[in-house]
Design an enzyme around this catalytic site. Sequence first.
Site, PDB file in Angstrom:
ATOM      1  N   SER A  19       0.845  -1.191   0.000  1.00  0.00           N
ATOM      2  CA  SER A  19       0.000   0.000   0.000  1.00  0.00           C
ATOM      3  C   SER A  19       0.878   1.238   0.000  1.00  0.00           C
ATOM      4  O   SER A  19       1.969   1.237   0.578  1.00  0.00           O
ATOM      5  CB  SER A  19      -0.879   0.020   1.247  1.00  0.00           C
ATOM      6  OG  SER A  19      -0.047   0.082   2.389  1.00  0.00           O
ATOM      7  N   LYS A  20       0.349   2.257  -0.644  1.00  0.00           N
ATOM      8  CA  LYS A  20       1.156   3.473  -0.793  1.00  0.00           C
ATOM      9  C   LYS A  20       1.449   4.112   0.554  1.00  0.00           C
ATOM     10  O   LYS A  20       2.386   4.872   0.694  1.00  0.00           O
ATOM     11  CB  LYS A  20       0.489   4.451  -1.745  1.00  0.00           C
ATOM     12  CG  LYS A  20      -0.887   4.866  -1.337  1.00  0.00           C
ATOM     13  CD  LYS A  20      -1.545   5.664  -2.450  1.00  0.00           C
ATOM     14  CE  LYS A  20      -3.005   5.905  -2.112  1.00  0.00           C
ATOM     15  NZ  LYS A  20      -3.803   6.366  -3.203  1.00  0.00           N
TER      16      LYS A  20
END
Length: 504
Positions: free
Chosen positions: A252-253
């Site tokens: 996930s960013k």
Amino acid sequence: MTVRTRVAPSPTGDPHVGTAYVALFNMAFARSQGGQFLLRIEDTDQARSTAESEAAILEAFRWLGLEWDEGPEVGGPHGPYRQSERGALYQEAADQLVADGHAFPCFCTAERLDEVRRAQQLAKETPRYDGHCLSLSKDEAAARIQAGEAHVIRMKIPETGSCVINDLFRGEIEIAWSQIDMQVLVKSDGMPTYHLANVVDDHHMAITHVIRGEEWINSAPKHRLLYDYFGWEAPVLAHLPLLRNPDKSKLSKRKNPTGINYYRRMGYLPEALVNFLGLMGHSMPDGAEVFNLDAFIAAFSLDRITLGAPVFDQEKLAWLNGQWLRGLSDQAFADRVVDWGLNRDSLMPLVPLIKPRTERLCDLAPMVGYLLGARRSLSAEDFEGLALEGEALLEALQFTLWRLEALGDWRRPALVATVEGLAAELGLKIRVLLAPLFVALSGQAVSLPLYDSLVFLGPDLSRARLREGLEALGGVSKKAAKRLEKRYAELDQGGADEESAAES
Ligand code: GLU
């Protein structure tokens, strides 16, 4: 049989390393079998799909050296390769399903569906459509459609028993039909959902192997059933393991930059990134860690894929990039530096910013260091002495980040409107909001103008730096995130949630 694989990105955001990973494996498999690799744009979600995102994905793939035999820009015998241009095919397919009794029009309102869902949740049942409109007679349904009543088309799901899908890596997976929703196939705006368009296209594009991320396993029973309804042969299914953060959560960013362009701007070589992705779940027969695309394709085998969680490890990627950089001749190294950013075209946007602020050319490097290179790493002290502190500081950074994550247009006017709009909504003087943004972006209290810096850095680097700023402040705990989300939703435009329009 000629092997035909595809990658089918939805152009709804920045090009993602996970998409490149899936593309790479599909391409390698097709090439290793003497087959063909297709690129299809899945843009049926009109609210979220943009031409800019599509162009960015194609450009990022090309930069990585991924090449498709059929798809946008190259064409091919099964085009068009953009779902938004294939409406008639989906319409025909949906009509056929309804005529054959495998799908039905549903007129339920959002309010009714909400109520049903709430009741099911209370009863601890799997939320799914309750079949209300199944009982409508053909005539009644036809009359309501005729009268212009809004409706969707849903697929029928067997009432009992279970579906067995065969995943190439996992073997048979059995899922009870009671867990599967009567999926919407055509939305009320007439657009197909992912499920219908994907199956229709894979069939018409003669895809033999669907190799995609494991997040799609739960969709496989619906797809399987659609193939049966249509009487089509289903492609082989192979779900790749998801890329993971170092803590094994889904990549996930928030924990790891996920944009291909982030790595490009940071000066990773495309060869190194491809090499790195080629190590995710696949190992070379000789155990080699440094290899090029041709070697990867030559050695690629679906048998060599393991399902253990492949970790997207920044340190490993940086090490690999170093290997690749050191493998270049001095001449080639210099060329790469120029290609990367030290060239006239890349520097031109900086000239109007620097010229009025400099007396000697040697002043340039310190002034633009944070724009051309990495900015120094941040700590909480860097934010000390600003007007905002504590939760208000976190809020300012997080809200700006959320607004900028939702922003598709990265030009100066849009950036100004976004940040100034947010300051007004928060009741803050613009200077007060800008100050922590300066620090997060540049690592300095004073830098070149903020909006110009944002434009120059581009969305990937800018957002990553704001995230790093939040991390430097100790990060946002789950509890704080809840509070912030609530506050954010109360802001004027805060409800514009990226995810909400996702009908897949
Ligand atoms: N459009 C889907 C995506 O964005 C494609 C999934 C599939 O490969 O079926 O990942």
